[in-house]
Design an enzyme around this catalytic site. Sequence first.
Site, short mmCIF file in Angstrom:
data_model
loop_
_atom_site.label_atom_id
_atom_site.label_comp_id
_atom_site.label_asym_id
_atom_site.label_seq_id
_atom_site.Cartn_x
_atom_site.Cartn_y
_atom_site.Cartn_z
N SER A 115 0.80 -1.24 0.00
CA SER A 115 0.00 0.00 0.00
C SER A 115 0.82 1.28 0.00
O SER A 115 0.26 2.37 -0.15
CB SER A 115 -0.97 0.01 1.19
N LYS B 282 0.24 3.50 -2.97
CA LYS B 282 -0.89 4.43 -3.09
C LYS B 282 -0.47 5.88 -3.30
O LYS B 282 -1.13 6.63 -4.02
CB LYS B 282 -1.80 4.30 -1.87
N TYR C 108 -10.64 2.44 5.38
CA TYR C 108 -9.61 2.04 4.43
C TYR C 108 -10.22 1.20 3.32
O TYR C 108 -11.01 0.29 3.57
CB TYR C 108 -8.52 1.25 5.18
#
Length: 391
Positions: free
Chosen positions: A59, A62, A173
């Site tokens: 992640s 991102k 999330y």
Amino acid sequence: MASFDETFNSLRHRFEENKQPIPPVTLGAISKNGSFRYTKAFEKESDDAESNGVHWLASSTKLVTTIAVMQCVERGLLNLNDDIAKVLPEWKDPKILTGFNEENEALFRPATKAITLRQLLTHSSGMAYTFMDPLLTRHEELQGKPLPGPPTSVAEKFPHHFLVFEPGERWMYSPGIDWAGVLVERITSMKLGEYMQRHIFDVVSANDATFHPDQREETRARKAKVWERVGERLQEQKQPYWPDRVEADFGGGGLFATVDDLLKIYQGVLTGELLRPESVKEMFQPQLETTTGLDPAEYSLPSRNAIWNTVPDDVPVSFGIGGLINLTAVPKRRGVNSLTWSGMPNCYWWIDLSNGVAGVYLSQLVPTGDEKAIELLTEFEKFVYSSLDKS
């Protein structure tokens, strides 16, 4: 320049005494003007390892996808306040999962609002990862096992085209930034990795960053091993969570890169090389209509570590465009409205716009949110700011 080696070795010794050894880790930090730069790889047996190991970012991808999106906003191809269904018709007239009937059939109601790009980038769209919401968990259980093999698209990896709350109602999330990556692909007619290569990686000479290390022999040879904490020891994970070959470019978690690549990208944000000053300023401002969902008391310690990393519980937070932001400064560490996030194998980063510095912690350790990783990251952050003060 002062050395972090003594602090690291002291922590390593203490962690090993507590039967919680540190896996190989690479640390890096850079100032806006480049007057301060630090990179160091710490291995289990030696601290003289090269710092060019290629890590799966999970992640931590991102932020890079967010940069790509903001570049498209600058070019007038996208608008942060537009309905994403203009480009992603999958999300036209979204519906919200409300529960299940006695026959275990899913129940839905229409959402009263459209999803905006801003909400997509700030995890306030109403989308959620399955593990974040009990209704989604139940829905997945009822659907049965997914198809074998790695997913070939974002739509296949995240097939639930419905929400669990009204857009803007709270923070949760989500795979929203994976969908933002699809959005970039559709408006540019380029694969996300191709777009990033041309408009991000080539611009700052991030030479090893890629979604597909399997296609680069030299890069593949430097892939860091994945470690798993099992009781009081570390063992190499034989079947890593992320497969070696993935067809799609997943903007929410598919990138591989080195610490040097990431420092160049973070510095490119600080200097305005990748984004205009007004775009950067927007990213580092609170974006949420409400911070419901961002209370550390609601999360387990590993989840809290993954979301807040080194931000203390008593520091108020919100979400910017691309990461969590602390609304007050952390003494002797990051300044107000610094941007930060993490990646599953205990990868962490922060960018401090007010002090002109960025830092990164790369490892390949599961499970996520490792307590010792956070302790080490905290000490590294203190080292970075004390070094800045001295210089």
